[in-house]
Design a protein around this motif. Structure first.
Motif, PDB file in Angstrom:
ATOM      1  N   PRO A  37       0.775  -1.330   0.034  1.00  0.00           N
ATOM      2  CA  PRO A  37      -0.033  -0.030  -0.039  1.00  0.00           C
ATOM      3  C   PRO A  37       0.842   1.479   0.104  1.00  0.00           C
ATOM      4  CG  PRO A  37      -0.034  -0.906   2.222  1.00  0.00           C
ATOM      5  CD  PRO A  37       0.794  -1.873   1.301  1.00  0.00           C
ATOM      6  N   ASP A  38       2.125   1.315   0.401  1.00  0.00           N
ATOM      7  CA  ASP A  38       2.824   2.451   0.749  1.00  0.00           C
ATOM      8  C   ASP A  38       4.260   2.425   0.078  1.00  0.00           C
ATOM      9  OD1 ASP A  38       3.617   4.968   1.236  1.00  0.00           O
ATOM     10  OD2 ASP A  38       3.322   4.705   3.256  1.00  0.00           O
ATOM     11  N   SER A  39       4.526   2.011  -1.223  1.00  0.00           N
ATOM     12  CA  SER A  39       6.005   1.874  -1.746  1.00  0.00           C
ATOM     13  C   SER A  39       6.804   3.230  -1.307  1.00  0.00           C
ATOM     14  CB  SER A  39       5.917   1.660  -2.819  1.00  0.00           C
ATOM     15  OG  SER A  39       5.709   0.098  -2.941  1.00  0.00           O
ATOM     16  N   PRO A  40       6.337   4.367  -1.708  1.00  0.00           N
ATOM     17  CA  PRO A  40       6.991   5.764  -1.376  1.00  0.00           C
ATOM     18  C   PRO A  40       7.189   5.932   0.080  1.00  0.00           C
ATOM     19  CG  PRO A  40       5.366   6.103  -2.756  1.00  0.00           C
ATOM     20  CD  PRO A  40       4.926   4.654  -2.244  1.00  0.00           C
ATOM     21  N   GLY A  41       6.554   5.401   0.973  1.00  0.00           N
ATOM     22  CA  GLY A  41       6.558   5.515   2.320  1.00  0.00           C
ATOM     23  C   GLY A  41       7.764   4.618   2.779  1.00  0.00           C
ATOM     24  N   VAL A  42       7.794   3.286   2.373  1.00  0.00           N
ATOM     25  CA  VAL A  42       9.142   2.709   2.546  1.00  0.00           C
ATOM     26  C   VAL A  42      10.185   3.117   1.946  1.00  0.00           C
ATOM     27  CG1 VAL A  42       9.997   0.207   2.028  1.00  0.00           C
ATOM     28  CG2 VAL A  42       7.585   0.539   2.549  1.00  0.00           C
ATOM     29  N   LEU A  43      10.526   3.678   0.738  1.00  0.00           N
ATOM     30  CA  LEU A  43      11.422   4.327   0.165  1.00  0.00           C
ATOM     31  C   LEU A  43      11.833   5.483   1.103  1.00  0.00           C
ATOM     32  CD1 LEU A  43      10.353   4.018  -3.602  1.00  0.00           C
ATOM     33  CD2 LEU A  43      12.491   2.948  -2.578  1.00  0.00           C
ATOM     34  N   ARG A  44      10.989   6.181   1.280  1.00  0.00           N
ATOM     35  CA  ARG A  44      11.423   7.528   2.225  1.00  0.00           C
ATOM     36  C   ARG A  44      12.061   7.195   3.524  1.00  0.00           C
ATOM     37  NH1 ARG A  44       6.826   9.311   2.066  1.00  0.00           N
ATOM     38  NH2 ARG A  44       7.154  10.987   0.399  1.00  0.00           N
ATOM     39  N   LEU A  45      11.521   5.964   4.051  1.00  0.00           N
ATOM     40  CA  LEU A  45      12.208   5.633   5.531  1.00  0.00           C
ATOM     41  C   LEU A  45      13.566   4.865   5.191  1.00  0.00           C
ATOM     42  CD1 LEU A  45      12.342   5.030   8.336  1.00  0.00           C
ATOM     43  CD2 LEU A  45      10.690   3.283   7.942  1.00  0.00           C
ATOM     44  N   VAL A  46      13.755   4.094   4.556  1.00  0.00           N
ATOM     45  CA  VAL A  46      14.977   3.169   3.945  1.00  0.00           C
ATOM     46  C   VAL A  46      15.968   4.274   3.423  1.00  0.00           C
ATOM     47  CG1 VAL A  46      15.947   1.519   2.765  1.00  0.00           C
ATOM     48  CG2 VAL A  46      13.598   1.334   3.936  1.00  0.00           C
ATOM     49  N   MET A  47      15.469   5.183   2.459  1.00  0.00           N
ATOM     50  CA  MET A  47      16.606   6.232   1.904  1.00  0.00           C
ATOM     51  C   MET A  47      17.024   6.900   3.112  1.00  0.00           C
ATOM     52  SD  MET A  47      15.098   7.088  -1.935  1.00  0.00           S
ATOM     53  CE  MET A  47      13.735   8.031  -1.333  1.00  0.00           C
ATOM     54  N   GLY A  48      16.301   7.652   3.827  1.00  0.00           N
ATOM     55  CA  GLY A  48      16.639   8.449   4.921  1.00  0.00           C
ATOM     56  C   GLY A  48      17.695   7.595   5.965  1.00  0.00           C
ATOM     57  N   MET A  49      17.458   6.384   6.280  1.00  0.00           N
ATOM     58  CA  MET A  49      18.197   5.563   7.148  1.00  0.00           C
ATOM     59  C   MET A  49      19.548   5.413   6.360  1.00  0.00           C
ATOM     60  SD  MET A  49      15.469   2.645   8.564  1.00  0.00           S
ATOM     61  CE  MET A  49      16.802   1.813   9.418  1.00  0.00           C
ATOM     62  N   VAL A  50      19.640   5.135   5.052  1.00  0.00           N
ATOM     63  CA  VAL A  50      20.749   4.795   4.377  1.00  0.00           C
ATOM     64  C   VAL A  50      21.613   6.091   4.512  1.00  0.00           C
ATOM     65  CG1 VAL A  50      21.742   4.281   2.302  1.00  0.00           C
ATOM     66  CG2 VAL A  50      20.021   3.072   2.949  1.00  0.00           C
ATOM     67  N   GLU A  51      21.110   7.288   3.949  1.00  0.00           N
ATOM     68  CA  GLU A  51      21.581   8.554   3.946  1.00  0.00           C
ATOM     69  C   GLU A  51      22.180   8.931   5.330  1.00  0.00           C
ATOM     70  OE1 GLU A  51      18.502  10.907   2.427  1.00  0.00           O
ATOM     71  OE2 GLU A  51      18.685  10.351   0.604  1.00  0.00           O
ATOM     72  N   ALA A  52      21.693   8.628   6.390  1.00  0.00           N
ATOM     73  CA  ALA A  52      22.070   8.889   7.760  1.00  0.00           C
ATOM     74  C   ALA A  52      23.204   7.989   8.239  1.00  0.00           C
ATOM     75  CB  ALA A  52      20.869   8.798   8.835  1.00  0.00           C
ATOM     76  N   GLY A  53      23.488   6.874   7.309  1.00  0.00           N
ATOM     77  CA  GLY A  53      24.259   5.860   7.977  1.00  0.00           C
ATOM     78  C   GLY A  53      23.846   5.045   9.078  1.00  0.00           C
ATOM     79  N   HIS A  54      22.399   4.780   9.173  1.00  0.00           N
ATOM     80  CA  HIS A  54      21.939   3.776   9.891  1.00  0.00           C
ATOM     81  C   HIS A  54      21.430   2.575   9.118  1.00  0.00           C
ATOM     82  CE1 HIS A  54      20.471   7.757  12.220  1.00  0.00           C
ATOM     83  NE2 HIS A  54      21.794   7.493  12.494  1.00  0.00           N
ATOM     84  N   ALA A  55      21.554   2.645   7.901  1.00  0.00           N
ATOM     85  CA  ALA A  55      21.027   1.302   7.278  1.00  0.00           C
ATOM     86  C   ALA A  55      22.132   1.164   5.838  1.00  0.00           C
ATOM     87  CB  ALA A  55      19.713   1.324   6.784  1.00  0.00           C
ATOM     88  N   LEU A  56      21.898   0.052   5.524  1.00  0.00           N
ATOM     89  CA  LEU A  56      22.515  -0.574   4.292  1.00  0.00           C
ATOM     90  C   LEU A  56      21.450  -1.046   3.585  1.00  0.00           C
ATOM     91  CD1 LEU A  56      26.049  -2.135   5.597  1.00  0.00           C
ATOM     92  CD2 LEU A  56      25.616   0.128   4.306  1.00  0.00           C
ATOM     93  N   CYS A  57      21.585  -1.176   2.098  1.00  0.00           N
ATOM     94  CA  CYS A  57      20.414  -1.722   1.153  1.00  0.00           C
ATOM     95  C   CYS A  57      21.006  -2.249  -0.170  1.00  0.00           C
ATOM     96  CB  CYS A  57      19.572  -0.605   0.894  1.00  0.00           C
ATOM     97  SG  CYS A  57      17.861  -1.201  -0.037  1.00  0.00           S
ATOM     98  N   VAL A  58      20.581  -3.468  -0.444  1.00  0.00           N
ATOM     99  CA  VAL A  58      20.959  -4.087  -1.895  1.00  0.00           C
ATOM    100  C   VAL A  58      19.690  -4.007  -2.702  1.00  0.00           C
ATOM    101  CG1 VAL A  58      22.829  -5.332  -0.886  1.00  0.00           C
ATOM    102  CG2 VAL A  58      20.308  -6.314  -0.897  1.00  0.00           C
TER     103      VAL A  58
END
Length: 868
Positions: free
Chosen positions: A250-271
């Motif tokens: 239901p909310d792919s943009p919401g998932v992207l917004r959260l994950v991109m923010g975590m990656v940019e802040a150095g709190h996450a990695l993503c493949v």
């Protein structure tokens, strides 16, 4: 791709050349351009493979051009071996002709490493002067001009040939001042050691992702509109996403917004997942088939700003196919990755990381059949991936799939690393109907991999951790299939079948076939100092699975209920289900009173035991075989002795015959007395005794690897608790029975003498004998071979039941018995049993546990003397 072919300037002196740590570096330049000097200056001697050196190896002369064919065969072989081992390799040869470079690029692609070209474009006159100074090499005048022409033709096409980086150094000064800069692969994050929380396929389920992150301890940051834009863990843990963030939900943009923010802040990695890859191609304006939920994401993104969509586009472009983490001990990718691809870079590696591999077939739902790479994986690194939805996440050969179908109404799952703890939150609803059902009712279906006949038929080889590969013959597998399919319990419950046990070495003592001293001596010769002698009970082997409650059994084994009790061949031990449940209730109550469930952190226990009396299971065997022998002897021998007495009264010399028949009569009486000791009447639980002697497994633990003394101490607590419960209940007798034991030092004569005296006392009183085991399991001898996990030493009278009433009159022949096959069988079944427990404790799928269990049953049909 990097290419630099500009003219040199003074400012360009000392140019830095990035070279990937695992790559194939191809030096290109005419003879005399300084390639060997450049290689010696910038690379380790072991990294450089020179065509001249290879020519010398095959011809004893580096200048023998007639040996070039063999020299380059050798060079290519060495290059391939180094690249296979993941080592940077530098090829020092002219490489000015395209066919020479084409072979090297092909080798780089075969081993999934980047080919890098370093061109030394040095004027022809310099090359000629250098060659004239070499006394060992005089070249024809046309060679250097030809090399220069070939080099000129090559310069503009190196990228098209497949080189990912091209560095062109023009002139002597630029070559001399160049600097090689080691560059890590994009996927090499081995310096990051975690801890990590690896999150499975999200597929647009933003709310479930927030719930999962909260469960994992992350604090979510929201923007002024209340949207989740970051999440950080107070202990510094890093989230790692396996891809497929988008589509269907239901909310792919919401998932992207959260994950991109975590990656940019150095709190996450993503493949990347295959869904991000497809979305990225659509956003780049490329033609794609809009299916599998992509339209939902397109519609949802249309409501976002152009700035956000541009941010998504750049985020997807920057995703790396997979990551090596924690010193290479952890690999995270989307669709799984065989070990040969770890840390490598090629189109094939990226394709496998995104899509996995298929068999080329389609299933009944029209979906591709995935190639089961994880079933063959034996790598050191834990591979965490997603892509193919499974009902529950479970470990398989040091891999785990975290796609548990949240968008299909399943759950969203994460793996805490290095704890290897699985954390999941249920889907809020079914957001998208799956094409293929997530679960089936077949055994193993709840894990997404039902048992398959192909897993057990034909010749099989089962890999075990403690004995290597164990082979199962086709005919033995067929016999086991007959038993398993017709008589055994539900395979979901059969987590273990006990192995056979070899007897001690044959004794030469007067009147005895087995004696404990032979067992002690055998273990001493194998380097085992401490052994435990355990009383061998007068019953039948039973495996007991007891659950704390029905829910605990269903959670782990997929079937509700109190548990089960089964025989060595997997059949239900008791035909009376009420009696089975009553016995399990007593064991459960004892475990609760001792606090054993809580102490071991489990909702179930698996135990190895003896269930008595023998007649409880083997009443038909007793009636048809043993009682029949005793009855026949009781009817015939007195008549024969009476006839002999009358003959002696008439003066006939029948003394010898009478002595022989009297001996047979005494043997028959001893035989009847021997088997009758194992039989007594029972009514309900009254008269039933259960003697556990080993705790096999509990949730997440293979307890069989613990010392036997610890097992017996825990079991003594269960026996004491059962005695207390019986005392508190009027008219109730204890059910659990203690196993007598004696610790023995095989190097101490007094310790051995005490154990022998105890065995003699037990067997004289009608006991079956003892089992001698190393206190510490998995002992290996001086050659590294696994020693016998136990040896049974049976008493003189008990062996009458096994070998016949008059066996003591045939000891010389019986001592010729061969024990080799029995010992081999005992070791193989023991290793398979431990393998089943390892897999059960690790939470591996049912088919993996069942593979080892089935193999034990199959080996039981090997032709071996059943009396051993």
């Amino acid at each position: 791709m990097t290419t630099d072919t500009t003219e040199p300037t003074p400012a360009r002196a000392g140019r830095r050349l990035p070279v990937t740590d695992v790559s194939l570096v191809v030096l290109i330049g005419s003879t005399g351009s300084g390639k060997s000097t450049f290689a010696r200056k910038h690379f380790k001697p072991t990294e450089v493979v020179s065509s001249d050196f290879c020519r010398g190896l095959v011809a004893d002369d580096e200048n023998d051009q007639s040996a070039s064919g063999d020299a380059f065969d050798l060079l290519h072989y060495i290059v391939g071996k180094r690249l296979a081992a993941g080592r940077r390799t530098v090829v020092d040869a002219t490489n000015v002709q395209d066919h020479a470079r084409r072979a090297l690029v092909a080798i780089a692609r075969e081993h999934h490493v980047l080919p890098i070209a370093i061109v030394l474009d040095v004027p022809a006159e310099v090359c000629a002067e250098r060659n004239r100074a070499r006394a060992d090499r005089q070249l024809p005048a046309h060679v250097i001009p030809r090399h220069q022409r070939d080099l000129r033709r090559s310069l503009r096409g190196l990228e098209r040939e497949g080189f990912r980086k091209v560095h062109v150094l023009r002139g002597v000064e630029e070559v001399e001042h160049a600097e090689i800069v080691p560059e890590k692969r994009y996927n090499d994050l081995r310096h990051l050691t975690g801890p990590f929380d690896v999150v499975g396929d999200v597929h647009g389920c933003r709310s479930e992702l927030e719930t999962l992150l909260g469960r994992l301890g992350y604090a979510i940051t929201r923007d002024e509109q209340g949207r989740a834009v970051d999440a950080a863990h107070p202990e510094g843990r890093t989230a790692v996403f396996v891809g497929d963030l988008v589509d269907r939900g239901p909310d792919s943009p919401g998932v992207l917004r959260l994950v991109m923010g975590m990656v940019e802040a150095g709190h996450a990695l993503c493949v990347p997942g295959n869904h991000e890859n497809k979305l990225g191609r659509w956003m780049d304006g490329r033609k794609v088939t809009v299916s599998h939920g992509l339209q939902e994401t397109i519609d949802q993104l249309s409501a976002e700003s152009e700035e956000f969509r541009a941010r998504v586009r750049e985020f997807i472009r920057g995703l790396v196919s997979h990551y090596l983490l924690d010193g290479g001990a952890l690999v995270v990718c989307h669709a799984g990755l065989p070990e040969k691809f770890h840390g490598r870079a090629s189109g094939r590696v990226r394709s496998h990381a995104l899509y996995g591999d298929t068999t080329g077939e389609t299933d009944e739902y029209g979906l591709p059949v995935r190639y089961p790479w994880a079933e063959e994986y034996r790598g050191r690194a834990l591979v965490v991936y997603g892509h193919t939805p499974v009902p529950v996440a479970s470990f398989l050969n040091n891999t785990i799939c975290l796609d548990t179908g949240v968008v299909f109404g399943g759950s969203l799952t994460a793996l805490r690393y290095p704890e290897r703890e699985v954390v999941a939150v249920p889907a809020e609803q079914e957001w998208y109907a799956p094409i293929r059902p997530m679960r089936t009712d077949a055994p193993g279906g709840r894990e997404g991999r039902p048992l398959d006949l192909a897993d057990v038929v034909g010749r099989r080889v089962v890999e075990t951790a403690h004995l290597g590969n164990v082979a199962v013959r086709e005919e033995n597998a067929a016999a086991a299939l007959e038993v398993m399919s017709r008589f055994a319990l539900d395979p979901r419950l059969l987590g273990y079948l006990p192995p056979t046990m070899a007897p001690s070495p044959t004794s030469r003592r007067e009147g005895l076939l087995e004696h404990p001293e032979e067992a002690f001596l055998a273990y001493r010769q194998d380097g085992v100092r401490q052994v435990v002698c355990e009383e061998k009970h007068m019953g039948s082997r039973a495996v007991v699975l007891v659950a704390r409650d029905a829910a605990a059994l269903e959670k782990r084994f997929g079937l509700p209920g109190p548990g089960a009790i089964w025989t060595r061949t997997g059949r239900a031990f008791l035909s009376d289900q009420g009696l089975t449940e009553a016995l399990l209730d007593r064991l459960r109550a004892a475990a609760e009173r001792t606090g054993l469930f809580d102490e071991l952190g489990t909702g179930w226990l698996l135990l190895d035991a003896e269930l008595m009396p023998w007649s409880l299971k083997a009443v038909e065997l007793l009636r048809r075989q043993y009682a029949a022998v005793g009855a026949a002897a009781g009817a015939a021998l007195p008549t024969a002795l009476d006839a002999l007495a009358r003959a002696a009264g008439r003066g006939l010399d029948v003394a010898e015959l009478t002595d022989r028949q009297q001996g047979h009569a005494a043997d028959a009486r001893a035989f009847t007395e021997a088997y009758r000791r194992y039989c007594w009447p029972t009514e309900g639980l009254d008269g039933v005794r259960l003697a556990p002697f080993q705790l096999l497994a509990a949730e997440g633990a293979n307890l069989a690897l613990r010392p036997h003394t610890k097992h017996l101490a825990l079991i003594d607590r269960l026996v004491d608790a059962d005695g207390q419960l019986a005392a508190e209940t009027d008219g109730t007798a204890p059910v659990l029975h203690r196993t007598g034991r004696l610790l023995v030092d095989t190097a101490d004569d007094s310790s051995i003498a005490a154990a022998v005296a105890w065995w003699e006392e037990l067997t004289a009183a009608g006991g079956e004998g003892v089992v001698v085991k190393p206190v510490e399991p998995l002992h290996r001898d001086g050659s590294g071979r696994l020693v016998q996990p136990g040896m049974k030493v049976r008493g003189r009278e008990y062996l009458r039941i096994i070998y016949g009433p008059d066996y003591t009159r045939r000891l010389d022949r019986l001592r010729q018995r061969s024990l080799g096959h029995k010992r081999s069988l005992a070791l193989r079944e023991y290793a398979l049993g431990l393998e089943a427990l390892d897999r059960l404790a690790a939470g591996e799928p049912l088919w993996r546990v069942h593979e080892a269990v089935f193999a034990v049953l199959a080996l039981e049909s090997e032709p071996v003397d059943p009396r051993l």
